[in-house]
Enzyme design. Structure first.
Site, PDB file in Angstrom:
ATOM      1  N   GLU A   1       0.837  -1.214   0.000  1.00  0.00           N
ATOM      2  CA  GLU A   1       0.000   0.000   0.000  1.00  0.00           C
ATOM      3  C   GLU A   1       0.870   1.263   0.000  1.00  0.00           C
ATOM      4  O   GLU A   1       0.524   2.255  -0.632  1.00  0.00           O
ATOM      5  CB  GLU A   1      -0.946  -0.017   1.208  1.00  0.00           C
ATOM      6  CG  GLU A   1      -2.024  -1.099   1.070  1.00  0.00           C
ATOM      7  CD  GLU A   1      -2.837  -1.265   2.334  1.00  0.00           C
ATOM      8  OE1 GLU A   1      -2.282  -1.803   3.320  1.00  0.00           O
ATOM      9  OE2 GLU A   1      -4.008  -0.844   2.360  1.00  0.00           O
TER      10      GLU A   1
ATOM     11  N   GLU B   1      -4.877  -8.810   4.447  1.00  0.00           N
ATOM     12  CA  GLU B   1      -5.674  -8.345   5.590  1.00  0.00           C
ATOM     13  C   GLU B   1      -6.995  -9.082   5.783  1.00  0.00           C
ATOM     14  O   GLU B   1      -7.377  -9.399   6.916  1.00  0.00           O
ATOM     15  CB  GLU B   1      -5.967  -6.834   5.463  1.00  0.00           C
ATOM     16  CG  GLU B   1      -4.765  -5.936   5.728  1.00  0.00           C
ATOM     17  CD  GLU B   1      -3.959  -5.620   4.467  1.00  0.00           C
ATOM     18  OE1 GLU B   1      -4.079  -6.385   3.482  1.00  0.00           O
ATOM     19  OE2 GLU B   1      -3.229  -4.627   4.471  1.00  0.00           O
TER      20      GLU B   1
HETATM   21  N1  COA Z   1       4.644  -7.916  11.621  1.00  0.00           N
HETATM   22  C1  COA Z   1       5.506  -8.261  12.582  1.00  0.00           C
HETATM   23  N2  COA Z   1       6.482  -9.176  12.423  1.00  0.00           N
HETATM   24  C2  COA Z   1       6.576  -9.769  11.225  1.00  0.00           C
HETATM   25  C3  COA Z   1       5.704  -9.459  10.168  1.00  0.00           C
HETATM   26  C4  COA Z   1       4.698  -8.483  10.396  1.00  0.00           C
HETATM   27  N3  COA Z   1       3.820  -8.118   9.447  1.00  0.00           N
HETATM   28  N4  COA Z   1       6.030 -10.211   9.096  1.00  0.00           N
HETATM   29  C5  COA Z   1       7.083 -10.972   9.464  1.00  0.00           C
HETATM   30  N5  COA Z   1       7.416 -10.695  10.749  1.00  0.00           N
HETATM   31  C6  COA Z   1       8.517 -11.288  11.528  1.00  0.00           C
HETATM   32  C7  COA Z   1       8.202 -12.712  11.931  1.00  0.00           C
HETATM   33  O1  COA Z   1       7.434 -12.737  13.115  1.00  0.00           O
HETATM   34  C8  COA Z   1       9.587 -13.270  12.124  1.00  0.00           C
HETATM   35  O2  COA Z   1      10.081 -12.822  13.369  1.00  0.00           O
HETATM   36  P1  COA Z   1      10.889 -13.886  14.338  1.00  0.00           P
HETATM   37  O3  COA Z   1      12.117 -14.235  13.551  1.00  0.00           O
HETATM   38  O4  COA Z   1      11.154 -13.077  15.568  1.00  0.00           O
HETATM   39  O5  COA Z   1       9.966 -15.025  14.521  1.00  0.00           O
HETATM   40  C9  COA Z   1      10.409 -12.572  11.055  1.00  0.00           C
HETATM   41  O6  COA Z   1       9.654 -11.404  10.685  1.00  0.00           O
HETATM   42  C10 COA Z   1      10.615 -13.407   9.801  1.00  0.00           C
HETATM   43  O7  COA Z   1       9.344 -13.816   9.334  1.00  0.00           O
HETATM   44  P2  COA Z   1       8.922 -15.370   9.153  1.00  0.00           P
HETATM   45  O8  COA Z   1       7.432 -15.449   9.233  1.00  0.00           O
HETATM   46  O9  COA Z   1       9.715 -16.259  10.051  1.00  0.00           O
HETATM   47  O10 COA Z   1       9.406 -15.610   7.644  1.00  0.00           O
HETATM   48  P3  COA Z   1       8.776 -16.643   6.613  1.00  0.00           P
HETATM   49  O11 COA Z   1       9.723 -16.707   5.466  1.00  0.00           O
HETATM   50  O12 COA Z   1       8.409 -17.923   7.272  1.00  0.00           O
HETATM   51  O13 COA Z   1       7.403 -15.949   6.112  1.00  0.00           O
HETATM   52  C11 COA Z   1       5.986 -14.139   5.422  1.00  0.00           C
HETATM   53  C12 COA Z   1       7.422 -14.705   5.479  1.00  0.00           C
HETATM   54  C13 COA Z   1       6.046 -12.710   4.847  1.00  0.00           C
HETATM   55  C14 COA Z   1       5.113 -15.026   4.506  1.00  0.00           C
HETATM   56  C15 COA Z   1       5.400 -14.135   6.834  1.00  0.00           C
HETATM   57  O14 COA Z   1       6.325 -13.494   7.698  1.00  0.00           O
HETATM   58  C16 COA Z   1       4.077 -13.422   6.969  1.00  0.00           C
HETATM   59  O15 COA Z   1       3.056 -13.945   6.531  1.00  0.00           O
HETATM   60  N6  COA Z   1       4.085 -12.222   7.595  1.00  0.00           N
HETATM   61  C17 COA Z   1       2.880 -11.477   7.887  1.00  0.00           C
HETATM   62  C18 COA Z   1       2.400 -10.784   6.639  1.00  0.00           C
HETATM   63  C19 COA Z   1       1.108 -10.055   6.908  1.00  0.00           C
HETATM   64  O16 COA Z   1       0.093 -10.636   7.243  1.00  0.00           O
HETATM   65  N7  COA Z   1       1.165  -8.716   6.736  1.00  0.00           N
HETATM   66  C20 COA Z   1       0.013  -7.861   6.755  1.00  0.00           C
HETATM   67  C21 COA Z   1      -0.425  -7.486   8.099  1.00  0.00           C
HETATM   68  S1  COA Z   1      -1.962  -6.583   7.931  1.00  0.00           S
END
Ligand code: COA
Length: 242
Positions: free
Chosen positions: A113, A133
């Site tokens: 966004e 979302e």
């Molecule tokens: N907010 C806070 N922390 C986040 C984050 C977010 N939106 N996205 C990733 N992180 C953090 C994870 O908690 C993790 O932290 P940790 O190492 O302390 O556990 C770190 O970033 C790495 O992410 P991880 O999930 O382990 O990597 P992955 O390769 O398994 O997955 C994603 C990557 C992007 C698919 C996954 O992190 C994800 O789905 N994130 C959320 C995306 C989301 O929903 N964003 C919109 C919010 S409205």
């Protein structure tokens, strides 16, 4: 500032780096506040005419809003206050400075966004863009329900938002969500080359043209055409042509 890095060059280029790579540059309230400060600093500085956004680290431009701040009472109140007092996304859409997003890796939720509030988006071939979302029980609230269907066909936007499925860089290019896709190791070089081309243009013509496009596109054509004439006349006056 700690959650972002802001730097400028003498040639007029600003760079804002989202700098929380350990959490994939998730946008927390502190980052919102620091973005607000940096963007105001950039727009108030006549020496800065183009800003490039980028994400720190190898894996993401940004994985969106910081989900660790979701669901805690003080945070919800704080988030509402921040949104009310500091309309970051609306502010970006009204800026005179040209904004370029250089997107790599994950660009999810507010992580796409934010680029959609920029003027031009360049992606590297590893970029994945989506709005997760709805699957979390929210709706995109950094402008996504409004900006995405203005960038790509509304049906495609509807499908992306309602399924949450991300699209890859090639698909984003096909729909016009990004304007170029480049190899990962060329992303910042290409973004800077584009910025330099714009910086080489006459500053007032760039400023007035950006305004003509951004404001004009929201107007009915019979209003937009005289709006353009008015800005064109202003450009001529600035150049001393009457
Ligand atoms: N907010 C806070 N922390 C986040 C984050 C977010 N939106 N996205 C990733 N992180 C953090 C994870 O908690 C993790 O932290 P940790 O190492 O302390 O556990 C770190 O970033 C790495 O992410 P991880 O999930 O382990 O990597 P992955 O390769 O398994 O997955 C994603 C990557 C992007 C698919 C996954 O992190 C994800 O789905 N994130 C959320 C995306 C989301 O929903 N964003 C919109 C919010 S409205």
């Amino acid at each position: 500032m700690t959650t972002i890095l802001y730097s400028t060059t003498a040639s007029g280029l600003g760079t804002i780096t989202l700098n929380r790579p350990e959490v994939l540059n998730a946008i927390n309230l502190q980052m919102r506040d620091e973005l607000w400060e940096a963007l105001h600093a950039a727009d108030a500085d006549p020496g800065v005419r183009v800003v490039i956004f980028r994400g720190a680290g190898e894996r993401a431009f940004s994985a969106g809003a910081d989900i660790s701040e979701f669901g805690t009472a003080p945070s919800v109140v704080e988030a509402r206050r921040a949104r009310r007092e500091r309309d970051l996304w609306g502010y970006m859409l009204g800026m005179e400075t040209v904004l370029i997003a250089a997107i790599h890796g994950y660009a999810l939720g507010a992580g796409i966004e934010l680029p959609m509030c920029c003027d031009i988006r360049i992606a590297s071939d590893d970029a994945r863009m989506g709005l997760p979302e709805v699957g979390l029980g929210y709706i995109p609230s950094a402008g996504g329900t409004q900006t995405l269907p203005r960038h790509i066909p509304p049906g495609v936007a509807m499908q992306m938002i309602l399924t949450g499925d991300p699209i890859d860089a090639a698909t984003a290019l096909r729909y016009g969500l990004v304007q170029r896709v480049v190899p990962r190791d060329r992303l910042y070089t290409e973004a800077e080359a584009l910025a330099k081309r714009i910086l080489a243009m006459p500053a007032d013509a760039v400023r007035l043209t950006k305004r003509a496009i951004i404001e004009g596109v929201e107007m009915p054509l019979p209003d937009a055409l005289p709006f353009e004439s008015n800005l064109a006349q202003r450009a001529l006056t600035i150049r001393g042509v009457t």
